[in-house]
Scaffold this active site. Structure first.
Site, short mmCIF file in Angstrom:
data_model
loop_
_atom_site.label_atom_id
_atom_site.label_comp_id
_atom_site.label_asym_id
_atom_site.label_seq_id
_atom_site.Cartn_x
_atom_site.Cartn_y
_atom_site.Cartn_z
N GLU A 248 0.82 -1.21 0.00
CA GLU A 248 0.00 0.00 0.00
C GLU A 248 0.85 1.26 0.00
O GLU A 248 0.55 2.22 -0.70
CB GLU A 248 -0.94 0.00 1.21
CG GLU A 248 -2.03 -1.05 1.17
CD GLU A 248 -3.07 -0.77 0.11
OE1 GLU A 248 -3.86 -1.68 -0.19
OE2 GLU A 248 -3.12 0.34 -0.44
N GLU A 488 -18.92 -6.31 -5.38
CA GLU A 488 -17.54 -6.69 -5.09
C GLU A 488 -17.16 -8.00 -5.78
O GLU A 488 -16.02 -8.18 -6.19
CB GLU A 488 -17.35 -6.80 -3.58
CG GLU A 488 -15.95 -7.16 -3.14
CD GLU A 488 -14.93 -6.06 -3.39
OE1 GLU A 488 -13.73 -6.30 -3.19
OE2 GLU A 488 -15.34 -4.94 -3.77
#
Length: 618
Positions: A248, A488
């Site tokens: 990230e 999703e």
């Protein structure tokens, strides 16, 4: 040392000196000490003496050791690197908001340590002693960064321009809402009108600021860009002590800072990117060199040091683009060496049926289980292979070969067509297929389109059609919902196709992958259907996700009046709005001849220099 005062008690002097004599002696002694130490610090050539009395200069924990493991001593401040990298431009808590390219590891992430008190950067962080010729780099680009705008001047009131301006307004609204209610926090919570930090970034703040920089620049939101830049200069500090996701931090922070530098030439972005990159290096200090998913900024160590733990393919496989650019901008070869070693390990290891499982032990170098996915846990690994090839100006043959070999295995074992004629990529668990696609896997249509041109001649048309069919399937997952936004994950079973079968998979968190594929397919084909589909997404976002104070994900795409999840994801500004804007822009705006996008949609330049990736040529 302190004597209690006792009436009538006068201590005897050990040397038989009277009080005035003792005072003069102490005065002389203090002067002598002052003279000696003044000479120590002020006289020339006293550095050896200083080492006797002063603690050594603090260095990044573990950095020297990591550099030595890679076979390269850390670059000295006054020494140019022996071979400046030719690579680039050769180039939490578990909740629905966790990105699938970022999904699965979050449950194991430990709470973030307290952020240390914000202070100015230490002197050694204020500059990076390496010269990068920004003007020469810009002169090698084949197109103006923001395009020529020739056709725009011809049709100033065109429908496409109005659509693009609408997307620009959405970005401006999202940024202003963030600035008003959450400036400096990682993300905005628009319903409660406050900020959210999360536990992915180890105490780093301002993820939305860093993620927004290049989008603000692209859309020529000059005032807002200057606001973001000022925050980076004044408030983005690296003296943090928590545990962070290597992946990230790399794709959002490193990627965002690198792209901001390449777009503007502002040194602050280059310096911050390099110094933050150095803080990530200890994650590679494993027996195999495959990095762990979590790095401690406090200790400089890698987390979960147990033989049974594993690293995730999409995480350690999505570092190559950024780390080659870190070498390019710093002259420090260690960044490039780390990611080239990952390639070396992956080339040697046996792959079941040519497939890459999602979990690898960084201790043993063996696959931990045979779960294969082009969605969450695996996705951006494949993306970075074809983009490494393109970023190297098509010289990185190793990346090219790995990509097409992997794509062939995916076609053979994972690709399916539903009874209703929808093409999808299933997930593979030791030979058993789960007939579903995640929203994250919908990037694959764009990826396959991007790589079609360089496939074998007899396969090019096939890959273009395959890209179009997968993108159509992902569009169907949107079209079959009440909100016209996609879930999703969606399944192909029991007579139901391209729909979620559980409420836990029915949410939409402002994800970009579908519109990402629309953008690539538009640029390849100019088929107006992709702009039509993209505009449907814009209208759905406005209707269902726009709130009084920003944009929010929704909890159920099959409910026409859905509840919001109270989170404006930073990747909404970095990716979703950027790809939509590019979909309605001319092809020479961030031209694909000059730029590749990392998996957070941060543009990184193609290497148009005479040199190439060197060791990556095979």
């Amino acid at each position: 040392m302190l004597m209690r005062k006792v009436p009538g008690f006068v201590p005897a002097s050990p040397w038989g000196l009277r009080l005035p004599q003792k005072f003069l002696f102490l005065l002389f002694l203090s002067g002598l000490v002052t003279l000696c130490f003044g000479a120590l610090f002020l006289l020339p050539h006293s550095s050896r003496l200083k080492r006797l009395f002063l603690a050594p200069r603090t260095q990044q924990p573990g950095l020297e050791m990591v550099a030595e493991i890679a076979g390269h001593p850390r670059t000295r401040e006054q020494e140019p690197p022996p071979n400046p990298a030719p690579a680039a431009p050769a180039p939490g808590e578990h909740d629905p908001s966790s990105r699938g390219r970022r999904k699965g590891w979050l449950r194991r992430t430990r709470p973030t340590g307290h952020r240390e008190e914000a202070t100015a950067l230490r002197p050694e962080e204020e500059s990076v002693p390496f010269s990068f010729d920004f003007n020469a780099f810009r002169s090698r680009l084949r197109h103006p960064v923001l395009g020529t705008r020739a056709r725009e001047s011809e049709e100033p009131q065109s429908r496409v321009r109005a659509q693009r301006e609408k997307i620009k307004e959405m970005m401006q609204f999202a940024w202003q809402s963030y600035k008003r209610y959450a400036m400096g926090k990682n993300e905005l919570r628009p319903l409660t009108k406050d900020g959210y930090e999360g536990n992915m970034f180890g105490g780093l703040s301002g993820a939305t600021v860093i993620d927004s920089l290049d989008t603000l620049y692209l859309m020529e939101l000059k005032k807002e860009f200057q606001e973001a830049k000022a925050w980076v200069e004044e408030s983005f500090h690296l003296n943090v002590s928590g545990e962070a996701s290597l992946f990230e931090v790399n794709i959002r922070y490193i990627g965002g800072l690198l792209s901001a530098f390449y777009l503007t030439g502002e040194e602050v972005f280059r310096i911050k990117a390099i110094k933050l990159g150095e803080k990530l290096l200890p994650a590679f200090n494993t027996p195999t060199g495959i990095p762990k998913g979590v790095v401690s900024f406090k200790s400089g160590s890698w987390g979960w040091a147990t033989a049974g733990s594993s690293s995730i393919l999409a995480e350690f496989g999505s570092l190559h683009l950024e780390f080659l650019h870190l070498t390019e901008l710093s002259g420090n070869q260690v960044f490039a060496e780390k990611v080239r070693n990952i390639r070396k390990v992956l080339r040697k290891i046996d792959k079941p049926f040519g497939l890459y499982p999602n979990f690898l032990s960084p201790v043993s170098g063996n696959w931990v289980q045979h779960h294969v996915s082009v969605g969450g846990l695996g996705d951006s690994f494949y993306e970075y292979l074809i983009k490494s090839w393109l970023m190297s100006a098509k010289t990185d043959m190793e990346a090219k070969n790995m990509y097409y070999e992997a794509l062939e295995a995916i076609e053979t074992y994972l690709l399916n067509v539903s009874p209703g004629g929808l093409t999808y990529i299933a997930e593979w668990r030791g030979g058993i297929l789960d007939h579903k696609m995640g929203h994250l896997a919908c990037f694959s249509g764009g990826m396959i389109a991007l790589g079609a041109e360089d496939a074998k001649e007899e396969k090019r048309a096939h890959y273009r059609e395959l890209a179009a069919q997968i993108t159509k399937t992902c569009h169907e997952s949107y079209a079959r919902s009440d909100t016209k936004l996609g879930p999703e994950a969606f399944w192909f079973n029991s007579g139901r196709e391209a729909v979620a079968t559980h409420l836990s998979e029915s949410y939409y968190i402002l994800r970009p992958e579908v519109v990402e594929s629309y953008m690539y397919l538009w640029r390849q084909t100019h088929d107006p259907i992709y702009r039509e589909w993209g505009w449907e997404v814009v209208m759905a976002l406005e209707k269902h996700c726009r709130t009084e104070a920003g944009f929010s994900g929704i909890q159920d795409v099959y409910n026409s009046t859905p509840n919001h999840d109270n989170k404006q994801q930073s990747f909404f500004l970095a990716e979703t709005l950027k790809y939509l804007y590019l979909l309605f822009s001319e092809d020479d705006v961030l031209s694909l001849e000059d730029w590749v996008f990392n998996t957070e949609a941060h543009p990184l330049p193609v290497n148009h220099s005479d040199s190439s990736g060197g060791t990556d040529r095979h």
